[in-house]
Design a protein around this motif. Structure first.
Motif, PDB file in Angstrom:
ATOM      1  N   ASP B 140       0.831  -1.216   0.000  1.00 52.63           N
ATOM      2  CA  ASP B 140       0.000   0.000   0.000  1.00 52.63           C
ATOM      3  C   ASP B 140       0.863   1.264   0.000  1.00 52.63           C
ATOM      4  O   ASP B 140       0.355   2.376   0.056  1.00 52.63           O
ATOM      5  N   PHE B 141       2.180   1.070  -0.108  1.00 55.43           N
ATOM      6  CA  PHE B 141       3.134   2.167   0.010  1.00 55.43           C
ATOM      7  C   PHE B 141       2.826   3.358  -0.907  1.00 55.43           C
ATOM      8  O   PHE B 141       2.872   4.510  -0.500  1.00 55.43           O
ATOM      9  N   LEU B 142       2.477   3.060  -2.153  1.00 52.42           N
ATOM     10  CA  LEU B 142       2.331   4.139  -3.136  1.00 52.42           C
ATOM     11  C   LEU B 142       1.172   5.082  -2.820  1.00 52.42           C
ATOM     12  O   LEU B 142       1.196   6.252  -3.174  1.00 52.42           O
ATOM     13  N   GLU B 143       0.157   4.569  -2.159  1.00 50.73           N
ATOM     14  CA  GLU B 143      -1.010   5.407  -1.871  1.00 50.73           C
ATOM     15  C   GLU B 143      -0.908   6.096  -0.514  1.00 50.73           C
ATOM     16  O   GLU B 143      -1.799   6.827  -0.111  1.00 50.73           O
ATOM     17  N   ARG B 144       0.177   5.833   0.206  1.00 49.00           N
ATOM     18  CA  ARG B 144       0.352   6.486   1.516  1.00 49.00           C
ATOM     19  C   ARG B 144       1.099   7.805   1.351  1.00 49.00           C
ATOM     20  O   ARG B 144       1.757   8.054   0.350  1.00 49.00           O
ATOM     21  N   GLY B 145       0.966   8.677   2.389  1.00 48.61           N
ATOM     22  CA  GLY B 145       1.650   9.963   2.370  1.00 48.61           C
ATOM     23  C   GLY B 145       3.159   9.752   2.391  1.00 48.61           C
ATOM     24  O   GLY B 145       3.650   8.779   2.985  1.00 48.61           O
ATOM     25  N   VAL B 146       3.909  10.649   1.772  1.00 55.04           N
ATOM     26  CA  VAL B 146       5.366  10.521   1.668  1.00 55.04           C
ATOM     27  C   VAL B 146       5.989  10.433   3.071  1.00 55.04           C
ATOM     28  O   VAL B 146       5.851  11.357   3.875  1.00 55.04           O
ATOM     29  N   ASN B 147       6.604   9.300   3.363  1.00 57.74           N
ATOM     30  CA  ASN B 147       7.294   9.032   4.636  1.00 57.74           C
ATOM     31  C   ASN B 147       6.396   9.144   5.867  1.00 57.74           C
ATOM     32  O   ASN B 147       6.867   9.086   6.997  1.00 57.74           O
ATOM     33  N   SER B 148       5.111   9.316   5.641  1.00 56.51           N
ATOM     34  CA  SER B 148       4.205   9.589   6.753  1.00 56.51           C
ATOM     35  C   SER B 148       3.917   8.311   7.541  1.00 56.51           C
ATOM     36  O   SER B 148       3.370   7.353   7.011  1.00 56.51           O
ATOM     37  N   GLY B 149       4.320   8.322   8.805  1.00 55.16           N
ATOM     38  CA  GLY B 149       4.122   7.148   9.654  1.00 55.16           C
ATOM     39  C   GLY B 149       5.062   6.005   9.305  1.00 55.16           C
ATOM     40  O   GLY B 149       4.871   4.887   9.755  1.00 55.16           O
ATOM     41  N   PHE B 150       6.079   6.272   8.494  1.00 55.24           N
ATOM     42  CA  PHE B 150       7.047   5.232   8.118  1.00 55.24           C
ATOM     43  C   PHE B 150       8.021   4.996   9.275  1.00 55.24           C
ATOM     44  O   PHE B 150       8.367   5.936   9.995  1.00 55.24           O
ATOM     45  N   SER B 151       8.500   3.768   9.406  1.00 52.99           N
ATOM     46  CA  SER B 151       9.584   3.495  10.360  1.00 52.99           C
ATOM     47  C   SER B 151      10.868   4.073   9.765  1.00 52.99           C
ATOM     48  O   SER B 151      10.922   4.408   8.567  1.00 52.99           O
ATOM     49  N   GLY B 152      11.915   4.155  10.610  1.00 54.62           N
ATOM     50  CA  GLY B 152      13.204   4.666  10.125  1.00 54.62           C
ATOM     51  C   GLY B 152      13.691   3.892   8.910  1.00 54.62           C
ATOM     52  O   GLY B 152      14.167   4.470   7.932  1.00 54.62           O
ATOM     53  N   GLY B 153      13.540   2.566   8.970  1.00 57.48           N
ATOM     54  CA  GLY B 153      13.996   1.706   7.876  1.00 57.48           C
ATOM     55  C   GLY B 153      13.212   1.966   6.591  1.00 57.48           C
ATOM     56  O   GLY B 153      13.789   2.036   5.503  1.00 57.48           O
ATOM     57  N   GLU B 154      11.897   2.133   6.734  1.00 56.54           N
ATOM     58  CA  GLU B 154      11.067   2.370   5.544  1.00 56.54           C
ATOM     59  C   GLU B 154      11.418   3.705   4.888  1.00 56.54           C
ATOM     60  O   GLU B 154      11.415   3.825   3.659  1.00 56.54           O
ATOM     61  N   LYS B 155      11.721   4.693   5.735  1.00 56.03           N
ATOM     62  CA  LYS B 155      12.086   6.004   5.176  1.00 56.03           C
ATOM     63  C   LYS B 155      13.358   5.890   4.331  1.00 56.03           C
ATOM     64  O   LYS B 155      13.457   6.467   3.249  1.00 56.03           O
ATOM     65  N   LYS B 156      14.320   5.127   4.842  1.00 55.63           N
ATOM     66  CA  LYS B 156      15.587   4.986   4.113  1.00 55.63           C
ATOM     67  C   LYS B 156      15.385   4.178   2.821  1.00 55.63           C
ATOM     68  O   LYS B 156      15.967   4.477   1.788  1.00 55.63           O
ATOM     69  N   LEU B 173      24.691   9.862  -0.288  1.00 52.57           N
ATOM     70  CA  LEU B 173      23.876   9.163   0.703  1.00 52.57           C
ATOM     71  C   LEU B 173      24.338   9.578   2.091  1.00 52.57           C
ATOM     72  O   LEU B 173      25.409   9.166   2.544  1.00 52.57           O
ATOM     73  N   ASP B 174      23.537  10.443   2.718  1.00 51.78           N
ATOM     74  CA  ASP B 174      23.929  11.002   4.010  1.00 51.78           C
ATOM     75  C   ASP B 174      23.495  10.085   5.149  1.00 51.78           C
ATOM     76  O   ASP B 174      22.309  10.030   5.500  1.00 51.78           O
ATOM     77  N   GLU B 175      24.439   9.368   5.712  1.00 56.88           N
ATOM     78  CA  GLU B 175      24.194   8.438   6.822  1.00 56.88           C
ATOM     79  C   GLU B 175      22.955   7.575   6.591  1.00 56.88           C
ATOM     80  O   GLU B 175      22.094   7.453   7.451  1.00 56.88           O
ATOM     81  N   THR B 176      22.897   7.015   5.393  1.00 56.70           N
ATOM     82  CA  THR B 176      21.770   6.148   5.047  1.00 56.70           C
ATOM     83  C   THR B 176      21.734   4.915   5.943  1.00 56.70           C
ATOM     84  O   THR B 176      20.688   4.324   6.159  1.00 56.70           O
ATOM     85  N   ASP B 177      22.892   4.560   6.536  1.00 56.25           N
ATOM     86  CA  ASP B 177      22.929   3.365   7.383  1.00 56.25           C
ATOM     87  C   ASP B 177      22.444   3.630   8.810  1.00 56.25           C
ATOM     88  O   ASP B 177      22.166   2.691   9.548  1.00 56.25           O
ATOM     89  N   SER B 178      22.292   4.918   9.184  1.00 54.10           N
ATOM     90  CA  SER B 178      21.935   5.170  10.584  1.00 54.10           C
ATOM     91  C   SER B 178      20.499   4.732  10.840  1.00 54.10           C
ATOM     92  O   SER B 178      19.608   4.933  10.021  1.00 54.10           O
ATOM     93  N   GLY B 179      20.309   4.095  11.983  1.00 51.81           N
ATOM     94  CA  GLY B 179      18.968   3.660  12.378  1.00 51.81           C
ATOM     95  C   GLY B 179      18.472   2.416  11.657  1.00 51.81           C
ATOM     96  O   GLY B 179      17.303   2.083  11.744  1.00 51.81           O
TER      97      GLY B 179
END
Lengths: 429, 250
Positions: B140-156, B173-179
């Motif tokens: 359902d990712f595409l129909e959700r708000g951009v990064n809205s309610g995403f976990s840290g991993g999902e945002k990355k 890639l600015d600290e893409t590995d953090s979190g």
């Protein structure tokens, strides 16, 4: 006081249709109006909204439409119909059965009703209600008898047909029968750039276990003055979801009264306004918890640009001795210009102990980090502001239960932001 | 592709970059490491054009139409249209704008800049379907708000999907590995490795050696007090891991 004095000539003209109205109540309304006068800014709920426009323009009461409608009216009607909805069309406050399309097995329409419903709204606004009583000639009663498979659009069109500025006074009562479900859109639209004053009264009876989702979409002419009273009487275990969208009108004033008359009612009262130029929008809400174990959530959002003004006043009343009330209220304002004005006022009248009641109000500018994020994805600064503005308001639209309406209003919002902001983009620094 | 010469930049009147030099060619992977506050994230934001930073000296030369051009005065969206991509350490939430709409607006902006016709919704959906294979996200990712309610991993992961969709020439890639937990780190790294080619370049900004086990760098730079103080091969990361920044910088 032109608008009140017009009554005498209106009476002579309109009495040609004596069967359509209760002339005794109209005379009574006129007497009360003459006695009390229209609200002034000295009255608390009118402090931020002026009725000066009523003395500046001579609004004539709308009367019956001609049998043969001009093409411009027909094309306006068809351009405003939402595909996939049942539609009841009203022109200048009069029901147009020939333009309407709906299923008679689910929706019952009765003209010239006299059904009384009482609401505890704003006492200072009584004369605005009297004004509607004075000039409405075609009160309508609508009953939702069975679940609606598609949303019902009540299309309130205003068209001057080349004539003078009009005052339009629609009046309707909708009943959603027990255990039935209805999604209804009140589309309040009018002729491009026409000057008119709409003053509508819309009441809803939501019976036990019934579910109503109501969208009040105000997208009038930019020169229009739009007032409406929306009263919703909800009975036990019903669900009420109200969406107020303000996209266009020179001046808008809403009075929303929600009476929670039974236990276990779930209600959401949501608003999204995009105000620009020197538009003014005033939303007054009254949520009355008369019985316990009810939930009410209010979220009103406004995006303001240029010299626009927004007023939100939310009153929550919780009666004495009722338990397990859960009420939340939030008013959020996003400012795109340093010349906008926001007045936000929560009024909580709580007479019970077992209550959860929160309220909050925020005002702020768009965050540079958010704009930068979108710009870093190739989106121009102007488009980024447009998208972020749409996103801010679209959160309300995305809460609609119908995919069809969600899609329709998301698009309407984006179009409005896109066309209005093309030439004048800025962010408060 | 990118040549930074004696770059000086400040934010709120404070000098953060103090004469930084860096050269990145197509097909290369660079890692920039350094202690907290050394200017790593600032460098990425200055390259991408964050408005809070002002360039006070030096040049950021980036190849546009095969010619090096100083991009220091270009708007962030103009840089992005020329193929510069910044994967954010803290991706911004934009509730109310769906991922689909966001990605399509973004992608079409680049097409328009290149003088091509924008894709229709259907055409873009087909293009996106292929890119979605690169990184696994909820259906359902595409129909959700951009990064809205995403976990840290999902945002990355979303950042990497955007990178795949926009196909930049230079990705930072600015600290893409953090979190990220180990599994998510693996997914994100695999995504980056699939996007990597001889035509694009990747600059990884990281604190830790861990990311470099998955994405192999050609060069490692140590950033300290606003300057690159050492450049070397992958072995430099191991040395840093062993001795820490303190030990290394003494």
């Amino acid at each position: 006081m032109n608008i009140i004095n017009s009554f005498d000539s209106f009476l002579t003209e309109a009495q040609k249709f004596p069967h359509v109205a209760d002339w005794t109540s109209k005379q009574r309304a006129k007497e009360q109006l003459v006695q009390s006068g229209l609200p002034t800014r000295k009255q608390e709920s009118w402090r931020n909204t002026s009725l000066k426009f009523l003395s500046e323009t001579d609004f004539k009461p709308a009367s019956h439409s001609p049998m043969q409608l001009p093409d411009s009216v027909l094309s306006l009607a068809s351009s405003k119909m939402i595909d996939g909805c049942h539609t009841l069309v009203f022109l200048n406050g009069f029901y147009m059965p020939g333009l309407s399309r709906f299923d008679v097995n689910t929706v019952l329409v009765i003209e010239n009703t006299k059904k009384p419903i009482s609401f505890q709204g704003d006492a200072d606004s009584a004369s605005i209600h009297h004004l509607n009583e004075l000039y409405n000639l075609n009160p309508i009663d609508i009953t939702i008898k069975a679940d609606l498979d598609q949303p019902l659009q009540i299309l309130n069109l205003t068209h001057l047909m080349g004539g003078e500025p009009l005052v339009i006074s629609p009046k309707m009562n909708v009943t959603v029968k027990s255990n039935k479900e209805a999604k209804i859109v009140l589309s309040q639209v009018g002729e491009h750039q026409a000057r008119y004053f709409t003053n509508g009264q819309f009441t809803f009876a939501v019976e036990k276990d019934a579910r109503l989702e109501l969208v009040n979409d105000v997208n009038q002419s930019t020169n229009a003055y739009h007032f409406d009273f929306v009263g919703i009487a909800a009975e036990a275990s019903s669900t009420v979801r109200y969406f107020e969208l303000n996209l266009n009108a020179q001046l808008t004033r809403h009075e929303l009264v929600l009476e929670l008359n039974g236990e276990h009612i779930q209600s959401e009262i949501l608003g999204a306004s995009y105000l620009k130029y020197n538009q003014h929008c005033d939303s007054q809400t009254y949520i009355n918890h008369h019985k316990g174990s009810c939930q009410s959530e209010q979220v009103y959002k406004a995006l303001l640009d240029d010299e626009a003004r927004s007023v939100f006043s939310g009153t929550v009343f919780i009666a004495e001795g009722i338990a397990k009330t859960d009420s939340a209220q939030l008013n959020q304002n996003l400012l795109l210009s340093d010349k906008v004005e926001v007045n936000s006022k929560p009024i909580l009248r709580i007479y019970s102990d077992d209550v959860k009641a929160s309220h909050g109000s925020t005002m702020g500018k768009m965050q540079e980090d958010e704009i930068f994020y979108l710009q870093s994805r190739s989106i121009s600064r102007s488009k980024a502001i447009e998208l972020l503005g749409q996103g801010f308001l679209n959160e309300i639209v995305l809460r609609m239960g119908s995919d069809l309406l969600k899609k329709h209003f998301s698009k309407e919002l984006l179009n409005e932001l896109g066309t209005q902001r093309k030439t004048k983009l800025k962010v408060v620094k | 592709m990118l040549e930074i010469k004696n770059l000086k930049a400040e934010v709120d009147g404070k000098e953060i970059l103090k004469g930084l030099n860096l050269r990145v060619n197509a097909g290369e992977v660079h890692a920039i490491m350094g202690p907290n506050g050394s200017g790593k994230s600032s460098l990425s934001k200055v390259i991408a054009g964050h408005p809070s930073y002002s360039v006070t000296g030096g040049e950021i030369l980036y190849d546009i139409n095969f010619q090096p051009k100083n991009i220091a005065d270009m708007d962030p969206d103009e840089r992005a249209k020329e193929g510069i991509f910044l994967a954010f350490q803290y991706p911004v939430e934009v509730p109310g704008v769906t991922n689909f709409n966001f990605l399509m607006t973004s992608f079409n902006s680049i097409l328009e800049h290149q003088g091509s016709e924008p894709l229709t919704e259907d055409e873009f959906r087909k293009y996106l379907d292929k890119k979605m294979d690169i990184i696994s996200l909820r259906p359902d990712f595409l129909e959700r708000g951009v990064n809205s309610g995403f976990s840290g991993g999902e945002k990355k992961k979303n950042e990497i999907l955007q990178m795949a969709v926009l196909a930049p020439r230079l990705s930072i890639l600015d600290e893409t590995d953090s979190g990220l937990d180990i599994d998510a780190l693996k997914v994100v790294s695999e995504g980056v490795n699939k996007i990597k080619s001889k035509n694009n370049a990747i600059v990884l900004i990281t604190h830790y050696q861990r990311l470099l086990d998955y994405i192999k760098p050609d060069f490692i730079h140590v950033l300290y007090q606003g300057r690159i103080v050492k450049t070397g091969g992958p072995e430099l990361a191991l040395e840093l891991e062993k001795n820490g920044y303190d030990g290394f910088l003494q």
